[in-house]
Design an enzyme around this catalytic site. Sequence first.
Site, PDB file in Angstrom:
ATOM      1  N   ARG A  88      -1.512   5.208   2.580  1.00 55.14           N
ATOM      2  CA  ARG A  88       0.138   4.152   3.074  1.00 55.14           C
ATOM      3  C   ARG A  88       0.307   3.086   2.195  1.00 55.14           C
ATOM      4  O   ARG A  88      -0.949   3.287   1.138  1.00 55.14           O
ATOM      5  CB  ARG A  88      -0.200   3.626   4.195  1.00 55.14           C
ATOM      6  CG  ARG A  88      -1.593   2.467   4.231  1.00 55.14           C
ATOM      7  CD  ARG A  88      -1.765   1.483   5.627  1.00 55.14           C
ATOM      8  NE  ARG A  88      -2.651   0.463   5.362  1.00 55.14           N
ATOM      9  CZ  ARG A  88      -3.110  -0.428   4.212  1.00 55.14           C
ATOM     10  NH1 ARG A  88      -2.068  -0.246   3.524  1.00 55.14           N
ATOM     11  NH2 ARG A  88      -3.819  -0.732   3.925  1.00 55.14           N
ATOM     12  N   SER A 178       1.137  -4.310  11.603  1.00 56.71           N
ATOM     13  CA  SER A 178       0.125  -4.828  12.701  1.00 56.71           C
ATOM     14  C   SER A 178       0.088  -6.351  13.195  1.00 56.71           C
ATOM     15  O   SER A 178       0.794  -6.671  11.417  1.00 56.71           O
ATOM     16  CB  SER A 178      -1.098  -4.600  12.085  1.00 56.71           C
ATOM     17  OG  SER A 178      -1.429  -5.038  11.045  1.00 56.71           O
ATOM     18  N   CYS A 194      -4.636  -7.378   1.897  1.00 55.03           N
ATOM     19  CA  CYS A 194      -3.632  -7.700   1.125  1.00 55.03           C
ATOM     20  C   CYS A 194      -3.849  -8.070  -0.370  1.00 55.03           C
ATOM     21  O   CYS A 194      -2.619  -8.183  -1.103  1.00 55.03           O
ATOM     22  CB  CYS A 194      -1.790  -8.090   1.585  1.00 55.03           C
ATOM     23  SG  CYS A 194      -1.695  -6.869   2.800  1.00 55.03           S
TER      24      CYS A 194
END
Length: 235
Positions: A88, A178, A194
């Site tokens: 992803r 999420s 992130c």
Amino acid sequence: MLSQSLSPAVSKLIREDDAPVEWAVSPGLVDYPLAVEAMEARAAAIATGEAGELVWLLEHPPLYTAGVSSRDDDLLDAGRFPVHRTGRGGQFTYHGPGQRVAYVMLDLNRRGRDVRAFVRGLEQWIIGALGEFGVPADVREGRVGVWVERKGPGWSREDKVAAIGVKVRKWVSFHGVSLNVEPDLGHFTGIVPCGIDEHGVTSLVDLGVPATMDEADEALRASFHRVFGPTVAAR
């Protein structure tokens, strides 16, 4: 509920035929590799017309995932939880109990073939779901995910409440979002979430909203209808 205005590009994400998306919720904790295998198979079947679109809601046991842009230095505690390398987009994220993961398998061939608009749609979906609880949230330039602003006497900061990481193959999306409902926020300290270390992570319960997972699911489904169209319970 907060009002929600969609941009023209995002509004085109609703299929012209208005076909409902299957909506599935798995109880318990779902093993990550098994979930990825099932998700890949479903996305492939959607691409060939053998299956319909699906949103799959679940929880994982505690783990870290590394997206295609992840940096090894952002994994601060490699031995804490299993680490899964994934295809992803994005960097390191945490998944675990109390966090609602939604894997989104949509046929973008029927939704405008615009990946940027699709990501904006995912953002608006989460923002709308948080609005169901009266939580104002937004996106920030240069930062992935959905953010809330927090203030107190003499201080203010922005915390991430939801993460987004998707992949598109043959114009079918998979992976997804999420939303932190009530996870152990201490579990995020094993990574730089992130790749952003100057901001924090929060959840609905941490924000003072005692939402259950069922209530979060209801809010997600209501907001999904507004952004992507109708749903139907998965068979």
